[in-house]
Design an enzyme around this catalytic site. Structure first.
Site, mmCIF file in Angstrom:
data_model
loop_
_atom_site.group_PDB
_atom_site.id
_atom_site.type_symbol
_atom_site.label_atom_id
_atom_site.label_comp_id
_atom_site.label_asym_id
_atom_site.label_seq_id
_atom_site.Cartn_x
_atom_site.Cartn_y
_atom_site.Cartn_z
ATOM 1 N N CYS A 9 7.773 -16.679 2.933
ATOM 2 C CA CYS A 9 7.059 -15.594 3.624
ATOM 3 C C CYS A 9 7.062 -15.721 5.077
ATOM 4 C CB CYS A 9 5.435 -15.801 3.224
ATOM 5 S SG CYS A 9 4.533 -14.740 3.606
ATOM 6 N N ASP A 132 -3.795 -21.000 -1.826
ATOM 7 C CA ASP A 132 -3.758 -21.650 -0.674
ATOM 8 C C ASP A 132 -4.808 -22.484 -0.206
ATOM 9 O OD1 ASP A 132 -2.431 -22.021 1.691
ATOM 10 O OD2 ASP A 132 -2.283 -19.686 2.319
#
Length: 225
Positions: A9, A132
């Protein structure tokens, strides 16, 4: 044994997109949130995504975007998956009309099973929860959370994120056995500037974990002499 998928990402450069593909990424993420140092405009994301070969998925990351911002990004990259990383509700995520990942920030006291069950009940288009670390603002700030807090019975696919790197992703895959892993800062020279060698080593480390899991599965299935 299904192999672990890999998402890289926060890409901002053509060379990094090409290197991520060469390293073996299954998906690449473009951050369309202006609060990120890795932010790109939707037109820039489209130009970068155009370099991807078939079967490598572009992912557009949004944080509390308006309906018009979502529509603009998706019109530029019409084949993208969406990643919602803010405070979006299931109704707001479903309104985008695209398959998506939903971020879950693993703060102290956070009940992942309740969160997963509620989203699964209300969301037809959610494909996985992206786990996360919790930090101020949005995003994991390159920090690892305690993987032992992930219960073994999450009722949907899990994407492991938060502080992953070539040095620890093998352990992460072995400990969590996620559907996929997601990395950003762990393969960077600087924010938004990826390192081709680190991306390659990250993907190799994931494949090493997959090989170990396959070996373990084979040993467990082998008949006793």
């Amino acid at each position: 044994m299904a192999r672990t998928r890999i998402k890289i990402c926060g890409l901002t450069r053509e060379a990094d997109v090409d290197a991520a593909v060469d390293a073996g990424a299954d998906a690449v993420g473009f951050v369309l949130w202006s609060g990120s140092a890795r932010h790109v405009e939707s037109t820039r994301a489209a130009a970068l995504a155009a370099r991807l070969p078939p079967f490598v998925t572009p992912v557009l990351l949004f944080v509390n975007a308006t309906a018009s911002e979502l529509a603009a990004g998706l019109s530029e990259v019409p084949h993208a998956m969406v990643q919602f990383h803010g405070d979006e509700t299931p109704t707001q995520c479903e309104a985008a009309g695209r398959p998506y990942l939903r971020a879950a920030r693993m703060a102290d006291g956070f009940d992942l099973l309740d969160f997963a069950a509620s989203w699964r009940a209300e969301s037809a288009l959610m494909r996985a929860l992206l786990l996360d670390a919790h930090s101020p603002g949005y995003g994991g700030a390159g920090k690892v959370f305690d993987w032992s807090r992930i219960p073994p019975s999450v009722p949907c696919p899990v994407v492991l994120s938060g502080g992953l790197s070539p040095a620890n992703v093998t352990d992460g895959v072995l400990a969590v056995r996620p559907f996929a892993v997601d990395v950003s800062s762990g393969v960077e020279q600087a924010k938004g500037i990826k390192d081709a060698g680190l991306m390659r080593r990250f993907c190799e480390a994931v494949r090493e974990a997959d090989a170990r899991l396959a070996e373990q599965a084979g040993s467990a299935a082998a008949p006793m002499p």
